[in-house]
Design a protein around this motif. Structure first.
Motif, mmCIF file in Angstrom:
data_model
loop_
_atom_site.group_PDB
_atom_site.id
_atom_site.type_symbol
_atom_site.label_atom_id
_atom_site.label_comp_id
_atom_site.label_asym_id
_atom_site.label_seq_id
_atom_site.Cartn_x
_atom_site.Cartn_y
_atom_site.Cartn_z
ATOM 1 N N ILE A 118 48.797 23.675 42.669
ATOM 2 C CA ILE A 118 48.943 25.069 42.230
ATOM 3 C C ILE A 118 47.772 25.504 41.357
ATOM 4 C CG2 ILE A 118 50.330 26.541 40.710
ATOM 5 C CD1 ILE A 118 52.775 25.390 42.169
ATOM 6 N N GLU A 119 47.315 24.646 40.457
ATOM 7 C CA GLU A 119 46.210 25.015 39.569
ATOM 8 C C GLU A 119 44.942 25.288 40.382
ATOM 9 O OE1 GLU A 119 44.429 26.407 36.407
ATOM 10 O OE2 GLU A 119 46.544 25.890 36.452
ATOM 11 N N PHE A 120 44.723 24.525 41.435
ATOM 12 C CA PHE A 120 43.578 24.723 42.328
ATOM 13 C C PHE A 120 43.675 26.088 43.011
ATOM 14 C CE2 PHE A 120 41.735 24.318 46.621
ATOM 15 C CZ PHE A 120 40.434 23.978 46.297
ATOM 16 N N GLN A 121 44.877 26.439 43.480
ATOM 17 C CA GLN A 121 45.082 27.740 44.127
ATOM 18 C C GLN A 121 44.838 28.877 43.132
ATOM 19 O OE1 GLN A 121 48.662 27.998 46.706
ATOM 20 N NE2 GLN A 121 48.955 25.857 46.136
ATOM 21 N N LYS A 122 45.383 28.732 41.939
ATOM 22 C CA LYS A 122 45.221 29.766 40.910
ATOM 23 C C LYS A 122 43.737 29.969 40.597
ATOM 24 C CE LYS A 122 46.387 30.939 36.137
ATOM 25 N NZ LYS A 122 46.929 32.284 36.209
ATOM 26 N N GLN A 123 42.997 28.868 40.483
ATOM 27 C CA GLN A 123 41.558 28.961 40.196
ATOM 28 C C GLN A 123 40.823 29.699 41.313
ATOM 29 O OE1 GLN A 123 40.365 24.890 39.574
ATOM 30 N NE2 GLN A 123 41.236 24.806 37.518
ATOM 31 N N GLY A 124 41.183 29.425 42.558
ATOM 32 C CA GLY A 124 40.529 30.088 43.694
ATOM 33 C C GLY A 124 40.801 31.583 43.715
ATOM 34 N N TRP A 125 42.060 31.971 43.545
ATOM 35 C CA TRP A 125 42.428 33.390 43.539
ATOM 36 C C TRP A 125 41.808 34.083 42.332
ATOM 37 C CZ3 TRP A 125 46.395 36.109 46.621
ATOM 38 C CH2 TRP A 125 46.779 35.387 47.751
ATOM 39 N N GLN A 126 41.794 33.400 41.181
ATOM 40 C CA GLN A 126 41.197 33.990 39.976
ATOM 41 C C GLN A 126 39.696 34.168 40.157
ATOM 42 O OE1 GLN A 126 42.997 34.999 37.020
ATOM 43 N NE2 GLN A 126 41.061 36.089 36.829
ATOM 44 N N ALA A 127 39.039 33.210 40.799
ATOM 45 C CA ALA A 127 37.591 33.299 41.029
ATOM 46 C C ALA A 127 37.265 34.516 41.902
ATOM 47 C CB ALA A 127 37.077 32.017 41.684
ATOM 48 N N ILE A 128 38.078 34.773 42.924
ATOM 49 C CA ILE A 128 37.857 35.939 43.787
ATOM 50 C C ILE A 128 38.083 37.220 42.984
ATOM 51 C CG2 ILE A 128 38.723 37.207 45.799
ATOM 52 C CD1 ILE A 128 39.294 34.417 47.069
ATOM 53 N N LEU A 129 39.115 37.230 42.153
ATOM 54 C CA LEU A 129 39.401 38.401 41.317
ATOM 55 C C LEU A 129 38.270 38.648 40.312
ATOM 56 C CD1 LEU A 129 41.655 40.460 41.158
ATOM 57 C CD2 LEU A 129 42.849 38.965 39.556
ATOM 58 N N ASN A 130 37.734 37.576 39.741
ATOM 59 C CA ASN A 130 36.593 37.704 38.816
ATOM 60 C C ASN A 130 35.376 38.266 39.537
ATOM 61 O OD1 ASN A 130 38.255 36.572 36.879
ATOM 62 N ND2 ASN A 130 37.255 34.574 36.906
ATOM 63 N N ASN A 131 35.174 37.842 40.769
ATOM 64 C CA ASN A 131 34.063 38.338 41.572
ATOM 65 C C ASN A 131 34.250 39.828 41.871
ATOM 66 O OD1 ASN A 131 31.622 37.314 42.568
ATOM 67 N ND2 ASN A 131 32.393 37.379 44.655
ATOM 68 N N PHE A 132 35.499 40.232 42.141
ATOM 69 C CA PHE A 132 35.818 41.645 42.367
ATOM 70 C C PHE A 132 35.473 42.466 41.125
ATOM 71 C CE2 PHE A 132 39.002 45.105 42.008
ATOM 72 C CZ PHE A 132 38.548 45.897 43.050
ATOM 73 N N LYS A 133 35.895 41.992 39.960
ATOM 74 C CA LYS A 133 35.605 42.685 38.691
ATOM 75 C C LYS A 133 34.102 42.871 38.521
ATOM 76 C CE LYS A 133 35.622 41.720 33.706
ATOM 77 N NZ LYS A 133 36.083 42.954 33.095
ATOM 78 N N LYS A 134 33.347 41.802 38.735
ATOM 79 C CA LYS A 134 31.893 41.856 38.594
ATOM 80 C C LYS A 134 31.287 42.871 39.564
ATOM 81 C CE LYS A 134 28.795 38.553 39.891
ATOM 82 N NZ LYS A 134 28.330 37.172 40.035
ATOM 83 N N TYR A 135 31.748 42.834 40.807
ATOM 84 C CA TYR A 135 31.225 43.754 41.837
ATOM 85 C C TYR A 135 31.507 45.212 41.458
ATOM 86 C CZ TYR A 135 30.691 46.185 46.274
ATOM 87 O OH TYR A 135 30.324 47.094 47.247
ATOM 88 N N VAL A 136 32.742 45.503 41.062
ATOM 89 C CA VAL A 136 33.103 46.886 40.710
ATOM 90 C C VAL A 136 32.285 47.372 39.517
ATOM 91 C CG1 VAL A 136 34.931 48.398 39.849
ATOM 92 C CG2 VAL A 136 35.450 46.738 41.635
ATOM 93 N N GLU A 137 32.173 46.540 38.493
ATOM 94 C CA GLU A 137 31.499 46.970 37.266
ATOM 95 C C GLU A 137 29.986 47.077 37.424
ATOM 96 O OE1 GLU A 137 34.834 45.459 34.046
ATOM 97 O OE2 GLU A 137 32.961 44.363 34.165
ATOM 98 N N GLN A 138 29.418 46.331 38.397
ATOM 99 C CA GLN A 138 27.955 46.338 38.543
ATOM 100 C C GLN A 138 27.446 47.200 39.699
ATOM 101 O OE1 GLN A 138 26.790 42.207 38.783
ATOM 102 N NE2 GLN A 138 27.285 41.833 36.641
ATOM 103 N N THR A 139 28.346 47.784 40.482
ATOM 104 C CA THR A 139 27.936 48.596 41.621
ATOM 105 C C THR A 139 28.107 50.072 41.321
ATOM 106 O OG1 THR A 139 28.657 46.817 43.094
ATOM 107 C CG2 THR A 139 28.266 48.947 44.103
ATOM 108 N N ASN A 140 27.071 50.829 41.548
ATOM 109 C CA ASN A 140 27.124 52.275 41.312
ATOM 110 C C ASN A 140 27.050 53.037 42.626
ATOM 111 O OD1 ASN A 140 27.180 52.084 38.467
ATOM 112 N ND2 ASN A 140 24.984 51.685 38.463
ATOM 113 N N ASN A 141 28.203 53.466 43.123
ATOM 114 C CA ASN A 141 28.259 54.357 44.300
ATOM 115 C C ASN A 141 29.682 54.737 44.624
ATOM 116 O OD1 ASN A 141 29.115 51.934 45.487
ATOM 117 N ND2 ASN A 141 27.714 52.060 47.195
#
Length: 141
Positions: A118-141
């Motif tokens: 479960i911890e491995f799954q949580k880390q994977g889903w959290q990593a994708i969510l963190n990547n989403f946050k980074k993409y939204v905050e750093q993309t202007n359009n």
């Protein structure tokens, strides 16, 4: 019917709800953020965002060593608030978008599968969510 353990990943994004929702749901954006690490990517995504609609994202290791289709059927879509779906194996996912001041809290609760820890799954889903946050905050359009 199998009972799955529920796991939650969450993040807070500094962006308006319209942008967060658009980037979460439009295939052109999904292909740019939907990966847990830099050695993975999503070369293809399609999304029919409505109850009963289907979605699929092709996730692959950039070196070609692994890949799979991640998809499901939507159970609930409430604009700027909730997206819920059932994956092909029957597991459920619910994403809640909570608007506060100048930020959006994205809370993703999913049924854990029974193969990986479960911890491995949580880390994977959290990593994708963190990547989403980074993409939204750093993309202007």
């Amino acid at each position: 019917m199998q009972t799955f353990k529920k796991v939650t990943a969450e993040t807070t994004i500094q962006a308006p709800i319209e942008k967060v929702w658009k980037y979460w749901t439009e295939p052109d954006h999904i292909t740019k953020w939907n990966n847990p690490s830099d050695d993975w990517h999503t070369p293809f995504a399609e999304n029919d965002l409505r109850p009963g609609g289907k979605f699929v994202s092709r996730m692959e290791a950039k070196d070609g060593s692994a890949g799979f289709d991640f998809g499901g059927i939507y159970d609930e879509v409430k604009l700027h608030e909730v997206i819920a779906y059932t994956m092909g194996d029957g597991r459920k996912v619910k994403i809640t978008f909570k608007e506060q001041e100048n930020e959006i809290e994205v809370i993703e609760t999913f049924d854990a599968e029974t193969i990986n820890p479960i911890e491995f799954q949580k880390q994977g889903w959290q990593a994708i969510l963190n990547n989403f946050k980074k993409y939204v905050e750093q993309t202007n359009n």
